[in-house]
Write a protein that holds these residues in place. Sequence first.
Motif, mmCIF file in Angstrom:
data_model
loop_
_atom_site.group_PDB
_atom_site.id
_atom_site.type_symbol
_atom_site.label_atom_id
_atom_site.label_comp_id
_atom_site.label_asym_id
_atom_site.label_seq_id
_atom_site.Cartn_x
_atom_site.Cartn_y
_atom_site.Cartn_z
ATOM 1 N N ALA A 56 -53.447 61.816 31.899
ATOM 2 C CA ALA A 56 -53.736 63.149 31.152
ATOM 3 C C ALA A 56 -52.087 62.820 30.383
ATOM 4 N N GLY B 271 -52.891 59.899 27.721
ATOM 5 C CA GLY B 271 -54.227 60.140 26.760
ATOM 6 C C GLY B 271 -54.911 58.680 26.711
ATOM 7 N N PHE C 80 -62.076 63.866 32.327
ATOM 8 C CA PHE C 80 -61.758 63.330 30.989
ATOM 9 C C PHE C 80 -63.135 63.397 30.231
ATOM 10 N N GLU C 81 -62.701 63.568 28.933
ATOM 11 C CA GLU C 81 -63.794 63.173 27.985
ATOM 12 C C GLU C 81 -63.478 61.691 27.358
ATOM 13 N N GLN D 202 -63.341 58.817 24.997
ATOM 14 C CA GLN D 202 -63.294 58.657 23.440
ATOM 15 C C GLN D 202 -63.368 57.174 23.106
ATOM 16 N N CYS E 148 -59.085 56.904 23.125
ATOM 17 C CA CYS E 148 -58.303 57.699 24.098
ATOM 18 C C CYS E 148 -59.158 58.570 24.773
ATOM 19 N N ALA F 139 -59.550 62.771 26.468
ATOM 20 C CA ALA F 139 -59.116 64.243 26.492
ATOM 21 C C ALA F 139 -59.355 64.650 27.659
ATOM 22 N N THR G 140 -61.101 67.534 29.966
ATOM 23 C CA THR G 140 -61.941 68.633 29.942
ATOM 24 C C THR G 140 -61.527 69.891 30.547
ATOM 25 N N ARG H 55 -57.968 70.233 32.677
ATOM 26 C CA ARG H 55 -56.971 71.012 32.329
ATOM 27 C C ARG H 55 -56.483 71.835 33.663
#
Length: 292
Positions: A13, A16, A48-49, A51, A54, A56, A58, A62
């Motif tokens: 996190a 990233g 995590f999303e 990509q 990297c 991000a 979710t 968070r």
Amino acid sequence: MELDQLRYFLQVACDGNFTRAAEHLGISQPALSRSIGRLEEELGQPVFERQARCVALTDAGRLLQGRAKEVLVILEDTLAEIVDDGRSGRIRVGAIPTIAPFFLPELLRRFATDYPDATVVVQEQTTDALLKDCADGKVDLAILALPIEAKYLEIETLLDEELMLVLPPDHELVSKPSIVLSDIEQIPFVLLGEAHCLSDNIVSFCKQQSFHPVSVERTSQMATVQELVSLSHGISMIPMMARRLDQSDRRVYRSLSGVRPTRTIVAVWNPYRYQSRLLESFRQTLRAYASS
């Protein structure tokens, strides 16, 4: 859910990126990916999303990030309190680059003499990075210079020190019995980069005296500032603690007449983390050294 999974999750996190996080953790990327995968299986949803280059967080990620930090802080503080004998253990101390090499060596020597079984780990970083590390519990105490914008951190003033004008030895101002601000208004300055608060101290002082220093060069090292001054690239202002260690005859240091520029050195720590007896002893040594 294992503690290592939470640590791995927080590192991803923070970075990233799985590759960078694996490097920081000292494990392989496949091992890190498997650990995060097991964590997501247990939670029943992704944290995590993924990509292209990297990741991000979710919404679930968070939420987990805040809770994971709380869990690890409680665990670390509990362990620290259990093993706290007041004589041994590890203290993590941070300092900005314009303080660390000039202030820390003698301080650490004095502390080591009184507490030979203690380990002090030093981290040299910019003010913003150290404030974040204090808040996150990665640093137990930081030695910084004002101004500081920080919430929920304890700030204790240690000392005020003069910023000395430094000139090349053949500069025309060297022969003047006293140097006032009007003498240096049009002379180019060599300053540290914008990430260093010393430059802010210098510029702020000059603005208070109704002029803006003309900066011709910026660098990242105090020693480079001193060398550029020696080579007549400009003049600068150097903290007294750095001036005391400079034995070179290639530079001349002078105090300004009238109002003199200063900076305030402070200690910063997170009062919401467990304060060990060893850390309090270090603060006492720090106070005594700063006032000597």
